[in-house]
Write a protein that holds these residues in place. Structure first.
Motif, mmCIF file in Angstrom:
data_model
loop_
_atom_site.group_PDB
_atom_site.id
_atom_site.type_symbol
_atom_site.label_atom_id
_atom_site.label_comp_id
_atom_site.label_asym_id
_atom_site.label_seq_id
_atom_site.Cartn_x
_atom_site.Cartn_y
_atom_site.Cartn_z
ATOM 1 N N ASP A 131 0.852 -1.187 0.000
ATOM 2 C CA ASP A 131 0.000 0.000 0.000
ATOM 3 C C ASP A 131 0.891 1.242 0.000
ATOM 4 O O ASP A 131 2.115 1.131 -0.153
ATOM 5 C CB ASP A 131 -0.968 -0.011 1.195
ATOM 6 C CG ASP A 131 -0.286 0.055 2.554
ATOM 7 O OD1 ASP A 131 0.946 0.283 2.615
ATOM 8 O OD2 ASP A 131 -0.982 -0.101 3.569
ATOM 9 N N SER A 132 0.320 2.406 0.178
ATOM 10 C CA SER A 132 1.086 3.654 0.116
ATOM 11 C C SER A 132 2.132 3.762 1.233
ATOM 12 O O SER A 132 3.089 4.513 1.112
ATOM 13 C CB SER A 132 0.147 4.858 0.158
ATOM 14 O OG SER A 132 -0.587 4.855 1.367
ATOM 15 N N LYS A 133 1.956 2.982 2.304
ATOM 16 C CA LYS A 133 2.913 2.994 3.412
ATOM 17 C C LYS A 133 3.905 1.832 3.332
ATOM 18 O O LYS A 133 4.697 1.625 4.236
ATOM 19 C CB LYS A 133 2.163 2.934 4.743
ATOM 20 C CG LYS A 133 1.282 4.143 4.979
ATOM 21 C CD LYS A 133 0.521 4.018 6.272
ATOM 22 C CE LYS A 133 -0.392 5.220 6.444
ATOM 23 N NZ LYS A 133 -1.226 5.101 7.644
ATOM 24 N N GLY A 134 3.833 1.036 2.237
ATOM 25 C CA GLY A 134 4.760 -0.066 2.052
ATOM 26 C C GLY A 134 4.339 -1.368 2.709
ATOM 27 O O GLY A 134 5.068 -2.351 2.665
ATOM 28 N N ARG A 135 3.155 -1.395 3.324
ATOM 29 C CA ARG A 135 2.668 -2.623 3.962
ATOM 30 C C ARG A 135 1.995 -3.501 2.915
ATOM 31 O O ARG A 135 1.330 -2.994 2.012
ATOM 32 C CB ARG A 135 1.645 -2.290 5.057
ATOM 33 C CG ARG A 135 2.156 -1.342 6.111
ATOM 34 C CD ARG A 135 1.033 -0.893 7.022
ATOM 35 N NE ARG A 135 0.033 -0.169 6.240
ATOM 36 C CZ ARG A 135 -1.056 0.405 6.742
ATOM 37 N NH1 ARG A 135 -1.301 0.315 8.026
ATOM 38 N NH2 ARG A 135 -1.901 1.052 5.975
ATOM 39 N N LEU A 136 2.152 -4.819 3.045
ATOM 40 C CA LEU A 136 1.481 -5.727 2.122
ATOM 41 C C LEU A 136 -0.019 -5.698 2.365
ATOM 42 O O LEU A 136 -0.470 -5.712 3.514
ATOM 43 C CB LEU A 136 1.980 -7.161 2.301
ATOM 44 C CG LEU A 136 3.304 -7.508 1.656
ATOM 45 C CD1 LEU A 136 3.663 -8.962 1.957
ATOM 46 C CD2 LEU A 136 3.279 -7.280 0.161
ATOM 47 N N GLN A 137 -0.767 -5.650 1.284
ATOM 48 C CA GLN A 137 -2.222 -5.665 1.401
ATOM 49 C C GLN A 137 -2.814 -6.464 0.254
ATOM 50 O O GLN A 137 -2.183 -6.652 -0.781
ATOM 51 C CB GLN A 137 -2.792 -4.253 1.381
ATOM 52 C CG GLN A 137 -2.721 -3.573 0.032
ATOM 53 C CD GLN A 137 -3.462 -2.254 0.029
ATOM 54 O OE1 GLN A 137 -4.095 -1.880 0.995
ATOM 55 N NE2 GLN A 137 -3.391 -1.547 -1.077
ATOM 56 N N LEU A 138 -4.029 -6.933 0.474
ATOM 57 C CA LEU A 138 -4.801 -7.586 -0.582
ATOM 58 C C LEU A 138 -5.764 -6.531 -1.104
ATOM 59 O O LEU A 138 -6.459 -5.885 -0.333
ATOM 60 C CB LEU A 138 -5.555 -8.793 -0.030
ATOM 61 C CG LEU A 138 -4.698 -9.832 0.708
ATOM 62 C CD1 LEU A 138 -5.552 -11.018 1.134
ATOM 63 C CD2 LEU A 138 -3.525 -10.279 -0.123
ATOM 64 N N ARG A 139 -5.792 -6.329 -2.411
ATOM 65 C CA ARG A 139 -6.547 -5.226 -3.002
ATOM 66 C C ARG A 139 -8.015 -5.533 -3.251
ATOM 67 O O ARG A 139 -8.743 -4.696 -3.752
ATOM 68 C CB ARG A 139 -5.885 -4.776 -4.284
ATOM 69 C CG ARG A 139 -4.489 -4.232 -4.042
ATOM 70 C CD ARG A 139 -3.980 -3.447 -5.223
ATOM 71 N NE ARG A 139 -2.600 -3.063 -5.053
ATOM 72 C CZ ARG A 139 -2.197 -1.968 -4.449
ATOM 73 N NH1 ARG A 139 -3.073 -1.132 -3.928
ATOM 74 N NH2 ARG A 139 -0.917 -1.694 -4.338
ATOM 75 N N GLY A 140 -8.466 -6.725 -2.912
ATOM 76 C CA GLY A 140 -9.866 -7.079 -3.092
ATOM 77 C C GLY A 140 -10.113 -8.527 -2.712
ATOM 78 O O GLY A 140 -9.166 -9.289 -2.452
#
Length: 152
Positions: free
Chosen positions: A119-128
Motif C-alpha cells: 500500500d502507500s505505506k509499504g505494507r502488504l495488502q490484498l486489493r480485493g
C-alpha cells in the motif's frame, strides 16, 4: 404456434439464449481487460503465496476512532508462507485486508492463496476479495500457477 402463446415463449427463450451466447465473449474480453486473468494478477502482485493464517489483528483507524469507540478499517493477518511463487516471504509474513476493498474475514488456521501488493505505506495488502482464495477453492488455480511458473 398454439393459442396459449407457448410458441412465443419458446422463441423468446431461444432469442435470450442466442443473445447470451453472443454476449459471453464480450464478458470474457472484459475480464482480460480488467486484469482478471491469472497472468495479470500474478504480474500486478508483489507477493503470490500459499499461506496459513496464524493470527488475526484488528486494523484500527485512529483518525476515525473516538474516546470509548474504536474504528476498525479491516484486519491484519500474520501468516506462515507455505509456498511462494513470486516475491520474498521468509516464513512469517503480515498482510492487510481492508473493509474498503473486501468485507471477508479470513479464518485462523486456514490456508489461502494470496496476491498481495504494497500500500502507500509499504505494507502488504490484498486489493480485493479476488486477491485471496481458500486453499480448497484454489486447487485449479494452484495447478495453473505451477504451469505458469514452469512456462515463465
Amino acid at each position: 404456434m398454439d393459442n396459449n402463446g407457448s410458441g412465443r415463449r419458446l422463441s423468446a427463450r431461444a432469442i435470450f439464449l442466442g443473445l447470451a451466447m453472443l454476449i459471453a465473449p464480450l464478458f470474457a474480453a472484459a475480464q482480460v481487460e480488467n486484469g482478471d486473468t491469472l497472468a495479470e494478477r500474478f504480474a500486478e502482485a508483489e507477493l503470490v503465496a500459499q499461506v496459513q493464517i496464524n493470527a488475526i489483528h484488528r486494523d484500527v483507524d485512529n483518525a476515525l476512532s473516538e474516546p470509548g469507540m474504536v474504528a476498525i478499517s479491516g484486519y491484519v493477518y500474520s501468516a506462515t508462507s507455505m509456498r511462494v511463487w513470486k516475491g520474498k516471504a521468509d516464513g512469517l509474513i503480515a498482510f492487510r485486508l481492508g473493509f474498503e476493498s473486501c468485507d471477508k474475514k479470513l479464518e485462523k488456521g486456514a490456508r489461502y492463496l494470496i496476491f498481495a501488493s504494497p500500500d502507500s505505506k509499504g505494507r502488504l495488502q490484498l486489493r480485493g476479495c479476488d486477491a485471496v482464495m481458500e486453499e480448497s477453492e484454489a486447487a485449479p488455480l494452484l495447478a495453473r500457477l505451477k504451469q505458469f511458473q514452469l512456462q515463465g
